[in-house]
Design a protein around this motif. Structure first.
Motif, PDB file in Angstrom:
ATOM      1  N   PHE A 117     -24.734 -41.968   1.707  1.00 57.89           N
ATOM      2  CA  PHE A 117     -23.643 -41.269   1.020  1.00 57.89           C
ATOM      3  C   PHE A 117     -24.082 -40.876  -0.376  1.00 57.89           C
ATOM      4  O   PHE A 117     -24.584 -41.704  -1.142  1.00 57.89           O
ATOM      5  N   ARG A 153     -25.550 -32.690   6.760  1.00 53.06           N
ATOM      6  CA  ARG A 153     -24.850 -33.607   5.854  1.00 53.06           C
ATOM      7  C   ARG A 153     -23.492 -33.001   5.497  1.00 53.06           C
ATOM      8  O   ARG A 153     -23.423 -31.916   4.909  1.00 53.06           O
ATOM      9  N   HIS A 154     -22.416 -33.680   5.851  1.00 52.82           N
ATOM     10  CA  HIS A 154     -21.079 -33.198   5.500  1.00 52.82           C
ATOM     11  C   HIS A 154     -20.940 -33.134   3.981  1.00 52.82           C
ATOM     12  O   HIS A 154     -21.350 -34.057   3.268  1.00 52.82           O
ATOM     13  N   LEU A 155     -20.357 -32.051   3.503  1.00 52.75           N
ATOM     14  CA  LEU A 155     -20.108 -31.888   2.073  1.00 52.75           C
ATOM     15  C   LEU A 155     -18.597 -31.823   1.863  1.00 52.75           C
ATOM     16  O   LEU A 155     -17.980 -30.756   1.943  1.00 52.75           O
ATOM     17  N   PHE A 156     -17.998 -32.976   1.642  1.00 52.79           N
ATOM     18  CA  PHE A 156     -16.575 -33.019   1.331  1.00 52.79           C
ATOM     19  C   PHE A 156     -16.406 -32.642  -0.131  1.00 52.79           C
ATOM     20  O   PHE A 156     -17.194 -33.060  -0.977  1.00 52.79           O
ATOM     21  N   LEU A 172     -12.081 -37.587   7.102  1.00 54.60           N
ATOM     22  CA  LEU A 172     -13.210 -38.512   7.072  1.00 54.60           C
ATOM     23  C   LEU A 172     -13.434 -39.161   8.434  1.00 54.60           C
ATOM     24  O   LEU A 172     -14.583 -39.325   8.871  1.00 54.60           O
ATOM     25  N   HIS A 204     -15.285 -36.836  10.723  1.00 52.01           N
ATOM     26  CA  HIS A 204     -16.623 -36.405  10.315  1.00 52.01           C
ATOM     27  C   HIS A 204     -17.468 -37.599   9.892  1.00 52.01           C
ATOM     28  O   HIS A 204     -17.782 -37.784   8.701  1.00 52.01           O
ATOM     29  N   ALA A 219     -23.188 -38.022   4.505  1.00 55.21           N
ATOM     30  CA  ALA A 219     -22.171 -37.246   3.801  1.00 55.21           C
ATOM     31  C   ALA A 219     -22.413 -37.247   2.309  1.00 55.21           C
ATOM     32  O   ALA A 219     -23.188 -38.044   1.773  1.00 55.21           O
ATOM     33  N   GLY A 272     -21.314 -27.036   6.592  1.00 56.68           N
ATOM     34  CA  GLY A 272     -21.111 -28.471   6.413  1.00 56.68           C
ATOM     35  C   GLY A 272     -20.055 -28.823   5.400  1.00 56.68           C
ATOM     36  O   GLY A 272     -19.669 -29.989   5.276  1.00 56.68           O
ATOM     37  N   TRP A 332     -14.343 -43.038   1.415  1.00 57.15           N
ATOM     38  CA  TRP A 332     -15.427 -42.837   2.390  1.00 57.15           C
ATOM     39  C   TRP A 332     -16.022 -44.169   2.814  1.00 57.15           C
ATOM     40  O   TRP A 332     -16.297 -44.386   3.998  1.00 57.15           O
ATOM     41  N   ASN A 372     -16.062 -44.719   6.689  1.00 57.54           N
ATOM     42  CA  ASN A 372     -17.362 -44.449   7.310  1.00 57.54           C
ATOM     43  C   ASN A 372     -18.504 -45.268   6.737  1.00 57.54           C
ATOM     44  O   ASN A 372     -19.640 -45.168   7.229  1.00 57.54           O
TER      45      ASN A 372
END
Length: 248
Positions: A88, A169-172, A186, A189, A193, A216, A240, A244
């Motif tokens: 993360f 890579r998820h980009l929140f 979250l 996904h 991240a 992403g 997060w 996750n």
């Protein structure tokens, strides 16, 4: 019946060092760390100090050759293996001194793997003292029990960050104009991240559209109230880690 003393002693001070640790390795210590051990913690010969170098886990070391301004620590045994933190990243715009220091400290405590400063258009700060931030990361790691420091990256401009972003890579990102439910998003996904937090004034419209267009990227809401940048960074990371990360 006499109780067996805890090993290593629970009261033993912890210290981050650059020397790669291992059985029998002698670690010379001087400067501020030596002052802390000798004058503040009152370390005596044969006392145990816990060491970590970010690569070799945590090691118990015995103090010797203690003088006014320096001492030597001899590694005795490994007390914890190398740490594995969740994948993360916390990407945040630079903010005022003190507040960005708080973000660095809490990012370390919460288990962030990488701290990535990101320069945005509305940022009121355009330079960071990375040495000072590194010192805050070290102090936080010594206090919270981490055996490695978060990777502290050089500051990059937002467009450069987005251009090189991997869709794996998820980009929140905290979108103050509205985004999906944080918890539900979250949960939907999992996997590697990052969370992108803007400056005090938020992202401008052009930046927001560029982020949304990045493969992403996932806009989310951090609730009904306006949060300070440092509060948003801590809250997003905590959420997060709960869903996750390694708080599960």
């Amino acid at each position: 019946m006499t109780a067996t003393p805890a090993w290593p002693p629970q009261s033993a001070p912890r210290l981050h060092v650059e020397t790669q640790l291992g059985e029998g390795v002698a670690v010379p210590v001087d400067g501020n760390p030596a002052h802390y051990l000798i004058s503040v913690m009152r370390v005596k010969p044969d006392d145990i100090v816990l060491l970590f170098d970010g690569r070799s886990g945590e090691w118990a070391a015995r103090a010797r050759d203690i003088r006014k301004r320096d001492l030597v620590l001899d590694c005795v045994s490994q007390t914890r293996p190398p740490e594995h933190v969740p994948d993360f990243w916390l990407c945040c715009a630079p903010i005022k001194k003190g507040r960005i220091d708080l973000i660095a400290e809490k990012a370390c405590e919460l288990g962030v793997a990488r701290l990535q400063p990101v320069l945005t258009r509305r940022a009121v700060v355009d330079k960071l003292n990375l040495d000072r931030l590194h010192s805050h990361l070290v102090e936080a790691a010594e206090q919270c029990g981490r055996t490695m420091l978060p990777d502290l990256a050089d500051m990059v401009k937002l467009d450069a960050l987005l251009k090189g972003w991997s869709p794996d890579r998820h980009l929140f990102f905290a979108d103050e104009t509205g985004g999906a439910s944080l918890e539900a998003t979250l949960r939907a996904h999992p996997g590697p991240a990052a969370f992108l937090i803007g400056p005090e004034g938020g992202f401008d419209p052009v930046e927001r559209e560029a982020i949304r267009a990045t493969p992403g990227a996932v806009p989310v809401s951090l609730g009904p109230r306006i949060l300070r940048a440092e509060t948003a960074a801590i809250a997003a990371t905590s959420a997060w880690m709960t869903i996750n990360g390694d708080w599960k």
